[in-house]
Design a protein around this motif. Structure first.
Motif, PDB file in Angstrom:
ATOM      1  N   GLN A 198       0.765  -1.016   0.113  1.00  0.00           N
ATOM      2  CA  GLN A 198       0.164   0.007   0.128  1.00  0.00           C
ATOM      3  C   GLN A 198       0.742   1.292   0.171  1.00  0.00           C
ATOM      4  N   GLY A 199       1.272   1.731  -1.345  1.00  0.00           N
ATOM      5  CA  GLY A 199       2.396   2.410  -1.230  1.00  0.00           C
ATOM      6  C   GLY A 199       3.635   1.876  -1.494  1.00  0.00           C
ATOM      7  N   MET A 200       4.761   2.203  -2.065  1.00  0.00           N
ATOM      8  CA  MET A 200       6.006   1.528  -2.340  1.00  0.00           C
ATOM      9  C   MET A 200       6.660   1.041  -0.796  1.00  0.00           C
ATOM     10  N   TRP A 201       7.057  -0.128  -0.906  1.00  0.00           N
ATOM     11  CA  TRP A 201       7.643  -0.874   0.385  1.00  0.00           C
ATOM     12  C   TRP A 201       6.877  -0.540   1.678  1.00  0.00           C
ATOM     13  N   ASN A 202       5.386  -0.509   1.475  1.00  0.00           N
ATOM     14  CA  ASN A 202       4.695  -0.448   2.555  1.00  0.00           C
ATOM     15  C   ASN A 202       3.748  -1.719   2.635  1.00  0.00           C
ATOM     16  N   GLN A 203       4.544  -2.857   2.956  1.00  0.00           N
ATOM     17  CA  GLN A 203       3.741  -4.158   2.483  1.00  0.00           C
ATOM     18  C   GLN A 203       2.745  -4.391   3.686  1.00  0.00           C
ATOM     19  N   ILE A 204       1.715  -4.992   3.114  1.00  0.00           N
ATOM     20  CA  ILE A 204       0.313  -5.265   4.220  1.00  0.00           C
ATOM     21  C   ILE A 204       0.483  -6.877   3.835  1.00  0.00           C
ATOM     22  N   ASP A 205      -0.299  -7.486   4.614  1.00  0.00           N
ATOM     23  CA  ASP A 205      -0.782  -8.781   4.695  1.00  0.00           C
ATOM     24  C   ASP A 205      -1.418  -9.085   3.427  1.00  0.00           C
ATOM     25  N   PRO A 206      -0.883 -10.008   2.471  1.00  0.00           N
ATOM     26  CA  PRO A 206      -1.612 -10.344   1.105  1.00  0.00           C
ATOM     27  C   PRO A 206      -3.052 -10.952   1.358  1.00  0.00           C
ATOM     28  N   ALA A 207      -3.117 -12.064   2.588  1.00  0.00           N
ATOM     29  CA  ALA A 207      -4.092 -13.022   2.469  1.00  0.00           C
ATOM     30  C   ALA A 207      -5.437 -12.318   2.666  1.00  0.00           C
ATOM     31  N   PRO A 208      -5.775 -11.458   3.628  1.00  0.00           N
ATOM     32  CA  PRO A 208      -6.929 -10.880   3.837  1.00  0.00           C
ATOM     33  C   PRO A 208      -7.022  -9.827   2.735  1.00  0.00           C
ATOM     34  N   PHE A 209      -6.324  -9.193   2.112  1.00  0.00           N
ATOM     35  CA  PHE A 209      -6.356  -8.119   0.947  1.00  0.00           C
ATOM     36  C   PHE A 209      -6.835  -9.184  -0.393  1.00  0.00           C
ATOM     37  N   MET A 210      -6.294 -10.245  -0.577  1.00  0.00           N
ATOM     38  CA  MET A 210      -6.682 -10.843  -1.752  1.00  0.00           C
ATOM     39  C   MET A 210      -8.268 -11.587  -1.344  1.00  0.00           C
ATOM     40  N   ARG A 211      -8.369 -11.851  -0.275  1.00  0.00           N
ATOM     41  CA  ARG A 211      -9.664 -12.385   0.261  1.00  0.00           C
ATOM     42  C   ARG A 211     -10.768 -11.384   0.018  1.00  0.00           C
ATOM     43  N   ALA A 212     -10.507 -10.101   0.219  1.00  0.00           N
ATOM     44  CA  ALA A 212     -11.416  -9.175  -0.059  1.00  0.00           C
ATOM     45  C   ALA A 212     -11.620  -8.871  -1.592  1.00  0.00           C
ATOM     46  N   HIS A 213     -10.666  -9.496  -2.270  1.00  0.00           N
ATOM     47  CA  HIS A 213     -10.988  -9.330  -3.744  1.00  0.00           C
ATOM     48  C   HIS A 213     -11.252 -10.587  -4.393  1.00  0.00           C
ATOM     49  N   GLY A 214     -11.715 -11.613  -3.651  1.00  0.00           N
ATOM     50  CA  GLY A 214     -12.156 -12.921  -4.092  1.00  0.00           C
ATOM     51  C   GLY A 214     -11.288 -13.993  -4.267  1.00  0.00           C
ATOM     52  N   VAL A 215     -10.082 -14.051  -3.781  1.00  0.00           N
ATOM     53  CA  VAL A 215      -8.895 -14.812  -4.267  1.00  0.00           C
ATOM     54  C   VAL A 215      -8.533 -15.355  -2.619  1.00  0.00           C
ATOM     55  N   ASP A 216      -8.563 -16.499  -2.429  1.00  0.00           N
ATOM     56  CA  ASP A 216      -7.830 -17.206  -1.315  1.00  0.00           C
ATOM     57  C   ASP A 216      -6.537 -17.989  -1.267  1.00  0.00           C
ATOM     58  N   LEU A 217      -5.552 -17.231  -0.904  1.00  0.00           N
ATOM     59  CA  LEU A 217      -4.298 -17.806  -1.127  1.00  0.00           C
ATOM     60  C   LEU A 217      -3.888 -18.717  -0.199  1.00  0.00           C
ATOM     61  N   GLY A 218      -4.838 -19.171   0.803  1.00  0.00           N
ATOM     62  CA  GLY A 218      -4.504 -20.549   1.633  1.00  0.00           C
ATOM     63  C   GLY A 218      -3.854 -19.944   3.010  1.00  0.00           C
ATOM     64  N   CYS A 219      -3.806 -18.798   3.461  1.00  0.00           N
ATOM     65  CA  CYS A 219      -3.169 -18.539   4.440  1.00  0.00           C
ATOM     66  C   CYS A 219      -4.205 -17.769   5.642  1.00  0.00           C
TER      67      CYS A 219
END
Length: 257
Positions: free
Chosen positions: A236-257
């Motif tokens: 969320q902005g360059m080098w401001n890493q957030i947890d991909p799991a809840p973000f992707m679930r909110a966009h319909g993708v479950d990465l398994g974490c």
């Protein structure tokens, strides 16, 4: 001396030319025509009388004609005549109900064949997709060995295609240092970026626009990696890493974490 005029005797023929008046000549011509017509009529009457009077020749001709026609009839091919007589009703325009009901069938069949088949439609690609479908999760976002593991590790055999998680523009493509190895950064809009690290080979260039699901590179173990895998991050902005799991679930993708 005066000449004596010749004395005409009664027996002496009169050679003097006499000119008849026109009216008398026309009347004589009409009489001649009438007389000729009368003679012709008398002649035809005589022929008729003669023909009527002789009774034998006429029946003979009629009998011969009837006999020849009878012989012709006996020689005729009656089977051919009967077949032609039977074929006459079929030539009539009247059609049977079964034929009438069967006639539209070819038209319907031709129309069905001529009707274009509906084109096969493919489902539209979602806005966000799994960057490496079917991969096993080897590490999730969080603390690991006393440091923050800022992404999710997805493992499949080396060389597996890596896909863009969403549409966007490639902002970096190459060695990102800090142990990431060959990496691709995609600006997905609204201030979010996705990061794909440890690739064996990169398939895009900086400035290139990509679609969700498009191949951007291939899995590898470049940088600090113990084995082939994809290290996937969401910024969320360059080098401001957030947890991909809840973000992707909110966009319909479950990465398994």
């Amino acid at each position: 001396m005066q000449e004596d005029s010749p004395v005409q005797n009664e027996n002496t023929p009169d050679t003097t030319t006499r000119i008849e008046p026109p009216q008398r000549a026309g009347r004589r011509n009409r009489l001649v025509v009438l007389a000729a017509a009368a003679l012709v009529a008398l002649g035809l009457g005589g022929v008729a009388v003669a023909t009527t009077g002789n009774n034998r020749p006429a029946p003979t001709a009629v009998s011969l004609d009837a006999q020849s026609r009878a012989e012709a009839v006996s020689r005729a091919d009656r089977s051919a005549r009967e077949s032609s007589t039977l074929a006459t009703p079929s030539a009539s325009p009247t059609t049977s109900p079964s034929a009438a009901s069967a006639s539209p069938t070819p038209t319907k069949t031709a129309a069905a064949k001529a009707k274009p088949k509906p084109k096969k439609t493919t489902k539209p690609t979602p806005a966000w997709v799994d960057p490496m479908p079917g991969a096993s999760v080897t590490s999730c976002y969080g603390q690991r060995w006393g440091t923050l593991h800022a992404g999710i590790d997805l493992a499949l055999p080396s060389g597996t295609p890596i896909r863009a998680a969403a549409a966007g523009t490639v902002t970096q493509a190459g060695d990102a240092s800090d142990g990431y190895g060959n990496s691709v950064f995609i600006d997905n809009g609204n201030g979010y970026l996705t990061h794909y690290a440890h690739q064996s080979r990169i398939a895009v260039t900086v400035g290139q626009k990509v679609k969700a699901g498009q191949v951007i590179g291939y899995e590898g173990a470049t940088g600090d990696a113990t084995g082939p895998h994809l290290h996937f991050e969401v910024h969320q902005g360059m080098w401001n890493q957030i947890d991909p799991a809840p973000f992707m679930r909110a966009h319909g993708v479950d990465l398994g974490c």
